[in-house]
Write a protein that holds these residues in place. Sequence first.
Motif, mmCIF file in Angstrom:
data_model
loop_
_atom_site.group_PDB
_atom_site.id
_atom_site.type_symbol
_atom_site.label_atom_id
_atom_site.label_comp_id
_atom_site.label_asym_id
_atom_site.label_seq_id
_atom_site.Cartn_x
_atom_site.Cartn_y
_atom_site.Cartn_z
ATOM 1 N N GLY A 82 0.816 -1.207 0.000
ATOM 2 C CA GLY A 82 0.000 0.000 0.000
ATOM 3 C C GLY A 82 0.847 1.251 0.000
ATOM 4 O O GLY A 82 0.331 2.354 -0.147
ATOM 5 N N GLY A 83 2.155 1.084 0.163
ATOM 6 C CA GLY A 83 3.080 2.204 0.129
ATOM 7 C C GLY A 83 3.986 2.174 -1.077
ATOM 8 O O GLY A 83 5.062 2.778 -1.077
ATOM 9 N N GLY A 84 3.575 1.446 -2.125
ATOM 10 C CA GLY A 84 4.380 1.387 -3.335
ATOM 11 C C GLY A 84 5.517 0.401 -3.254
ATOM 12 O O GLY A 84 6.590 0.633 -3.830
ATOM 13 N N THR A 85 5.305 -0.739 -2.576
ATOM 14 C CA THR A 85 6.325 -1.786 -2.513
ATOM 15 C C THR A 85 5.648 -3.152 -2.551
ATOM 16 O O THR A 85 4.456 -3.296 -2.272
ATOM 17 N N LEU A 86 6.447 -4.159 -2.892
ATOM 18 C CA LEU A 86 6.046 -5.557 -2.817
ATOM 19 C C LEU A 86 6.814 -6.205 -1.680
ATOM 20 O O LEU A 86 8.025 -6.021 -1.559
ATOM 21 N N GLN A 87 6.102 -6.991 -0.854
ATOM 22 C CA GLN A 87 6.720 -7.652 0.287
ATOM 23 C C GLN A 87 6.606 -9.165 0.125
ATOM 24 O O GLN A 87 5.514 -9.695 -0.085
ATOM 25 N N LEU A 88 7.733 -9.856 0.204
ATOM 26 C CA LEU A 88 7.794 -11.309 0.199
ATOM 27 C C LEU A 88 8.239 -11.739 1.590
ATOM 28 O O LEU A 88 9.363 -11.436 2.012
ATOM 29 N N VAL A 89 7.351 -12.422 2.297
ATOM 30 C CA VAL A 89 7.516 -12.604 3.737
ATOM 31 C C VAL A 89 7.535 -14.088 4.105
ATOM 32 O O VAL A 89 6.581 -14.815 3.801
ATOM 33 N N PRO A 90 8.592 -14.566 4.757
ATOM 34 C CA PRO A 90 8.639 -15.967 5.197
ATOM 35 C C PRO A 90 8.007 -16.129 6.582
ATOM 36 O O PRO A 90 8.183 -15.288 7.460
ATOM 37 N N TRP A 91 7.288 -17.230 6.762
ATOM 38 C CA TRP A 91 6.640 -17.522 8.050
ATOM 39 C C TRP A 91 6.853 -18.986 8.424
ATOM 40 O O TRP A 91 6.793 -19.877 7.568
ATOM 41 N N ARG A 92 7.071 -19.216 9.712
ATOM 42 C CA ARG A 92 7.016 -20.587 10.217
ATOM 43 C C ARG A 92 5.572 -21.071 10.158
ATOM 44 O O ARG A 92 4.646 -20.315 10.446
ATOM 45 N N ASP A 93 5.387 -22.336 9.778
ATOM 46 C CA ASP A 93 4.036 -22.885 9.659
ATOM 47 C C ASP A 93 4.118 -24.392 9.862
ATOM 48 O O ASP A 93 4.561 -25.129 8.980
ATOM 49 N N THR A 94 3.687 -24.837 11.019
ATOM 50 C CA THR A 94 3.823 -26.251 11.363
ATOM 51 C C THR A 94 2.908 -27.153 10.536
ATOM 52 O O THR A 94 3.075 -28.379 10.547
ATOM 53 N N SER A 95 1.953 -26.569 9.802
ATOM 54 C CA SER A 95 1.072 -27.383 8.966
ATOM 55 C C SER A 95 1.735 -27.796 7.658
ATOM 56 O O SER A 95 1.189 -28.632 6.925
ATOM 57 N N THR A 96 2.902 -27.234 7.353
ATOM 58 C CA THR A 96 3.596 -27.565 6.109
ATOM 59 C C THR A 96 4.623 -28.663 6.351
ATOM 60 O O THR A 96 5.005 -28.949 7.488
ATOM 61 N N THR A 97 5.107 -29.250 5.276
ATOM 62 C CA THR A 97 5.997 -30.403 5.383
ATOM 63 C C THR A 97 7.276 -30.075 6.134
ATOM 64 O O THR A 97 7.715 -30.837 6.999
ATOM 65 N N TYR A 98 7.874 -28.921 5.825
ATOM 66 C CA TYR A 98 9.153 -28.567 6.453
ATOM 67 C C TYR A 98 9.049 -27.377 7.405
ATOM 68 O O TYR A 98 10.067 -26.884 7.890
ATOM 69 N N GLY A 99 7.837 -26.898 7.635
ATOM 70 C CA GLY A 99 7.640 -25.907 8.682
ATOM 71 C C GLY A 99 7.767 -24.456 8.270
ATOM 72 O O GLY A 99 7.813 -23.590 9.140
ATOM 73 N N TRP A 100 7.784 -24.156 6.937
ATOM 74 C CA TRP A 100 7.922 -22.772 6.491
ATOM 75 C C TRP A 100 7.083 -22.528 5.239
ATOM 76 O O TRP A 100 6.978 -23.398 4.370
ATOM 77 N N THR A 101 6.528 -21.313 5.152
ATOM 78 C CA THR A 101 5.954 -20.810 3.902
ATOM 79 C C THR A 101 6.711 -19.548 3.496
ATOM 80 O O THR A 101 7.347 -18.896 4.326
ATOM 81 N N SER A 102 6.618 -19.203 2.208
ATOM 82 C CA SER A 102 7.294 -17.999 1.736
ATOM 83 C C SER A 102 6.668 -17.561 0.412
ATOM 84 O O SER A 102 5.657 -18.119 -0.023
ATOM 85 N N GLY A 103 7.291 -16.526 -0.214
ATOM 86 C CA GLY A 103 6.747 -15.941 -1.435
ATOM 87 C C GLY A 103 7.729 -15.944 -2.585
ATOM 88 O O GLY A 103 8.939 -15.732 -2.388
ATOM 89 N N ARG A 104 7.183 -16.171 -3.786
ATOM 90 C CA ARG A 104 7.981 -16.123 -5.006
ATOM 91 C C ARG A 104 7.087 -15.650 -6.149
ATOM 92 O O ARG A 104 5.980 -16.168 -6.341
ATOM 93 N N VAL A 105 7.584 -14.670 -6.915
ATOM 94 C CA VAL A 105 6.867 -14.202 -8.103
ATOM 95 C C VAL A 105 7.813 -14.235 -9.293
ATOM 96 O O VAL A 105 9.032 -14.029 -9.150
ATOM 97 N N GLU A 106 7.247 -14.503 -10.473
ATOM 98 C CA GLU A 106 8.008 -14.543 -11.715
ATOM 99 C C GLU A 106 7.287 -13.686 -12.746
ATOM 100 O O GLU A 106 6.065 -13.761 -12.873
ATOM 101 N N SER A 107 8.036 -12.884 -13.473
ATOM 102 C CA SER A 107 7.403 -11.980 -14.439
ATOM 103 C C SER A 107 6.873 -12.733 -15.646
ATOM 104 O O SER A 107 7.503 -13.672 -16.146
#
Length: 292
Positions: A82-107
Amino acid sequence: MASYFIVMARLFPILLLYLPTLIVGTTPPSYSGFNQVWADAFTYAAGVAPNSANWNIITGYLGVNAEWEEYTSSSANVQCSGGGTLQLVPWRDTSTTYGWTSGRVESKYTFTPTAGKVTRAEAEIRFGTNAIANKQGIWPAFWMLGDSLRHGGSWPACGELDAMETIDGVLTGYGTAHCGTYPGGVCNEGTGIQGRVAIPDQSWHVWRVEWDRTSNNWQTETIKWSLDGVVFQTITGSQLTQDTWTALCHSPVYFILNVAIGGTWPGYPNSATQDGYGSMMEIAYVSQYVQS
């Protein structure tokens, strides 16, 4: 009522800690002698995904580099500030296989460095404010892959140019070319041809790759990496073979922005590794130019 205000007063600093920082993003700059061909400055509402006309949001486990993250399209992992930026944020998440989620975008956008001219691609990026000691296993990157990979090609023959990678929060940036065959080959796979540079701090800096095809001779053409306009890595066609140089300098590429977790290079998060906005990668713009 009094107890309500006491509770909120105690919670308020905690809530602030987990809110994304809203910084007005930078408009992609103009450069004398260059025309801007394509750009995204992420000027969208807070919490929304980046423009789907420009970007694919990648989801799932990619099965590369022994990484741990599951990429998602959730706004928790991929969002405009909302301030003119893109944020890719990693989070711990015990519901996933290895315990982490994150972000990836491709043009969706691709471009081929222009024959006889200089082509420039860059992004302005900063990192979350968590201490270096709390970023073990965090691996942000701004890079490009050869579009042939999307059409039946293979890696590393498709070509890969990493404009910026940094691992474990350490203030060192890496610029790397991957090409040819794995293992070995003229690009030293699997390490690639790599340069490094000290990053002054975790704040905003411009990372650039520049293809110089003005000589019209593949052997004397160059690819340069720079941080804030200062070159820290250069490769020349004569260092490689014509087919590998063609993949890196004469063929269409697309942009990738991501935050990986763990893997064979950085190693893995430990108990001190912190997730969230303090370990994110934030992008003010991505832009591509051609010499006028």
